[in-house]
Design a protein around this motif. Sequence first.
Motif, PDB file in Angstrom:
ATOM      1  N   THR A  82       5.278  52.058  47.878  1.00 58.03           N
ATOM      2  CA  THR A  82       4.056  52.518  47.206  1.00 58.03           C
ATOM      3  C   THR A  82       2.987  53.035  48.151  1.00 58.03           C
ATOM      4  O   THR A  82       2.032  53.672  47.698  1.00 58.03           O
ATOM      5  CB  THR A  82       3.448  51.382  46.357  1.00 58.03           C
ATOM      6  N   GLU A  83       3.130  52.775  49.452  1.00 57.90           N
ATOM      7  CA  GLU A  83       2.104  53.210  50.398  1.00 57.90           C
ATOM      8  C   GLU A  83       2.630  54.211  51.426  1.00 57.90           C
ATOM      9  O   GLU A  83       1.958  55.206  51.713  1.00 57.90           O
ATOM     10  CB  GLU A  83       1.525  51.989  51.136  1.00 57.90           C
ATOM     11  N   LEU A  84       3.815  53.976  51.989  1.00 55.92           N
ATOM     12  CA  LEU A  84       4.312  54.863  53.038  1.00 55.92           C
ATOM     13  C   LEU A  84       5.082  56.061  52.486  1.00 55.92           C
ATOM     14  O   LEU A  84       4.757  57.207  52.796  1.00 55.92           O
ATOM     15  CB  LEU A  84       5.204  54.078  54.005  1.00 55.92           C
ATOM     16  N   ILE A  85       6.095  55.818  51.677  1.00 50.59           N
ATOM     17  CA  ILE A  85       6.955  56.895  51.188  1.00 50.59           C
ATOM     18  C   ILE A  85       6.173  57.954  50.407  1.00 50.59           C
ATOM     19  O   ILE A  85       6.421  59.158  50.586  1.00 50.59           O
ATOM     20  CB  ILE A  85       8.108  56.331  50.339  1.00 50.59           C
ATOM     21  N   PRO A  86       5.222  57.577  49.532  1.00 53.52           N
ATOM     22  CA  PRO A  86       4.456  58.626  48.830  1.00 53.52           C
ATOM     23  C   PRO A  86       3.700  59.562  49.749  1.00 53.52           C
ATOM     24  O   PRO A  86       3.420  60.699  49.372  1.00 53.52           O
ATOM     25  CB  PRO A  86       3.485  57.812  47.951  1.00 53.52           C
ATOM     26  N   ARG A  87       3.331  59.107  50.963  1.00 46.80           N
ATOM     27  CA  ARG A  87       2.638  59.982  51.908  1.00 46.80           C
ATOM     28  C   ARG A  87       3.554  61.105  52.393  1.00 46.80           C
ATOM     29  O   ARG A  87       3.075  62.121  52.893  1.00 46.80           O
ATOM     30  CB  ARG A  87       2.146  59.182  53.120  1.00 46.80           C
ATOM     31  N   LEU A  88       4.854  60.942  52.248  1.00 47.33           N
ATOM     32  CA  LEU A  88       5.796  61.995  52.587  1.00 47.33           C
ATOM     33  C   LEU A  88       6.119  62.858  51.376  1.00 47.33           C
ATOM     34  O   LEU A  88       6.168  64.086  51.477  1.00 47.33           O
ATOM     35  CB  LEU A  88       7.088  61.385  53.143  1.00 47.33           C
TER      36      LEU A  88
END
Length: 335
Positions: free
Chosen positions: A282-288
């Motif tokens: 919910t925090e790292l992958i969405p930034r990609l």
Amino acid sequence: LCNSGTSCNMNSTGRLDGLNDAFSKNFIAFVLGVIINCIDGAFVYTYFKSEVLYQDPRYVLYIHLVINDMIVLTFSVALLFFTNTIDLTFAPCCIYTAHLSHYHQVGVHLITRLPLNLAGMAVERYIAVCRPLHHAQICTVQRAYALIALIWVVSLIPALTDIMVVLDTQPLSIFSRIVICYPTYLYNTPYHKAQSVAVQVLLFSFVVLTLIITYLKVLCAAQAASGSDQASARNARNTILLHGVQLLICTLSFISPLINVISLSIWPQGRRFILFTTYLLTELIPRLLSPLIYGVRDKKFSSLIRLHVFFKYSNSIENKMNLVAPWRKSKQVLQ
């Protein structure tokens, strides 16, 4: 120390992870953060190397979205690292939690810049399709920069309000106490909770209504248009739909507490694994995903990325091989 679903006071301290777990989480988050920032950095590099992009307000807003994701990602990984390694006092925690949410927290502060940026991009597409004769006068680069400045001012208001409430309700000594950097533990008064709910509801409602209205307007324009105008309207409609998908990705942080509660009720022994996995998803992958959804789909941007990044990289490798080849031939002759 602080079980899921419970609250902690502002002077709570302690470690949630052992040394091995902390090292593993820091390493995984650091590697993912570097990879994602490198990919996002390719978009930023392409933007500043292409004059045609930074003279278009559409891409000005897009690259602001990408840079914002890079900033949030960097702060998030840094906070994870500091949480697992050193003790932080209340003051630096305010700086970090004003920009992002963290995987240990029970509640989430919405990062307002991304949804507002998406709303601005949707309005720009609506003007381009439904008001094409006025687009050049309304949507300028200067106004895009002004909109970005307004977005930052609006996004800072909730953070400053949180700190002002703390100053009003807590003694100044609170800023020198060692705490765990969870927003719901730092800002846990009824005023903070009411303000958080109000900001999230108003912001989310505004962005959703903006996307729905602009999509319906563009949809009507697409049905009434013909030829190339119809194709342009169809592309704008699909773009606004993608903005909706990006907004859904952004709101993953909303449901992370619910995911944690459900998962912990099923598997209470896996609390550390669940919290960290939720943080990654919910925090790292969405930034990609958020920049890729828009940047790769856009033909102009994707072609310029291939030109400035991939072709340049392949040419540099080819040049190195050309430089090495004569040296190898001369070495074989000498032998």
